[in-house]
Scaffold this motif. Sequence first.
Motif, PDB file in Angstrom:
ATOM      1  N   VAL A  86       8.818  51.427  33.252  1.00  8.20           N
ATOM      2  CA  VAL A  86      10.152  50.811  32.493  1.00  8.20           C
ATOM      3  C   VAL A  86      11.281  52.328  33.216  1.00  8.20           C
ATOM      4  N   LEU A  87      10.964  52.743  33.374  1.00  6.98           N
ATOM      5  CA  LEU A  87      11.582  54.500  33.747  1.00  6.98           C
ATOM      6  C   LEU A  87      12.612  54.122  35.380  1.00  6.98           C
ATOM      7  N   PHE A  88      11.523  53.411  36.793  1.00 11.75           N
ATOM      8  CA  PHE A  88      12.090  53.179  37.939  1.00 11.75           C
ATOM      9  C   PHE A  88      12.922  51.796  37.394  1.00 11.75           C
ATOM     10  N   TYR A 109      14.542  50.295  34.952  1.00  5.66           N
ATOM     11  CA  TYR A 109      15.805  50.008  34.527  1.00  5.66           C
ATOM     12  C   TYR A 109      16.582  51.409  34.348  1.00  5.66           C
ATOM     13  N   VAL A 110      16.152  53.207  35.016  1.00  7.48           N
ATOM     14  CA  VAL A 110      16.989  54.432  35.026  1.00  7.48           C
ATOM     15  C   VAL A 110      17.556  53.830  36.273  1.00  7.48           C
ATOM     16  N   MET A 129       5.136  53.658  32.267  1.00 11.34           N
ATOM     17  CA  MET A 129       6.129  53.989  31.834  1.00 11.34           C
ATOM     18  C   MET A 129       6.803  54.017  33.426  1.00 11.34           C
ATOM     19  N   PHE A 130       5.904  54.611  33.975  1.00 10.18           N
ATOM     20  CA  PHE A 130       6.875  54.679  34.986  1.00 10.18           C
ATOM     21  C   PHE A 130       7.537  52.906  35.619  1.00 10.18           C
TER      22      PHE A 130
END
Length: 281
Positions: free
Chosen positions: A54-56, A58-59, A51-52
Motif C-alpha cells: 500500500v505504501l509503495f 500509493y505514496v 503495508m509495503f
Amino acid sequence: MSAVTDTAPAATPAARFGQSVRDSLVVAQRNLIRMTRIPEMVIFGLIQPIMFVVLFSYVFGGSLQVGGTTDPSVYREFLMAGIFAQTVTFATAGAGAGIADDMHKGLIDRFRSLPMARGAVLTGRTLADLVQTALTLFVLAMVALLVGWRTHTSIGEVLGAFGLLLLFGYAFTWVGALIGLSVRTPEAATSGGLIWLFPVTFVSTAFVDSGKMTPWLGHVADWNPFSATVQACRRLFGNPGGSPSDAWPMQHPVWASLIYSVVIILIFRTLAVRKYRSAAA
C-alpha cells in the motif's frame, strides 16, 4: 565354549535417508500445528508486506519513473516482484527466532534423547516456514491484484515465478537457522535476522533501476542474488523490468536465481547442521 553375539546390521544409505525424511516431516507437522495454535504469528507476518504494498503503491507510485513514465499503474507492476521477494526473505527472521526459542527452552535437548536424524530438526523447521511463506505469498498476491497488479504471461510462467520465490525464501530460512543457532535469545535472532536484510533488499533492483544508482552501488545491485530473483519474476510475470544492465544475472535472471538459491541452500544448510550437531554435542 564360545559366546555368540548378535549385532544389528548397519542401516543402508537408503534407510537412513528414509528415516531422515520421515523425521523431518514429523518435525514440520509439529511446527505447523504450533502455528495454528498461535495465529498471531501468521497474522503479524501478513501485515508488514501488505503495508509495503500500500505504501509503495500509493505514496511513491506517482513519483518514481519506470520505462520513461511515472504512471502509478506501471510502477505497481514493476514493484510487486520486489515486494514478493522481500516478503520471502524476511521470513529469515522468523525462522531464526523460532529455532533460537527452541534452543532457549531446551527443546533441542529433548530431541537429542530421541532416535531421530540430527538434521531433521532443522529441515522440519524450514519446511514448516516454507508452508507459512507460501500462505503469505498467496494472501499478498490477492492484495496486489486489488491494488492493480496484473500478470501478462501464461499460468505456467506465473507459477514458475512463485516457485522461484519459494525456493529463494527456503534458501534464506537456512540463513535464519544458522543465525538462530548462533545466538542466545529469540530477540537476538530476530534482530540478527533483520539487520542485514535491509541493505540486501534495498541495494537491489527491487524498487528502482540499478542504472539510477551510483555506478559502484549499481554494480553491487546487479550481482545481488535478491535482484536476480526480482528480475526473474518480472520476466515471468510479464511486468515492466525497467532497463536492466548488461550484467550476466540481469540478462539471465531465471538461471541466476536458481543458481544463487541452490548455492545458498548448500552452504548454509551445511553450516547450520554442523552448528546444530556441535550445539547438541
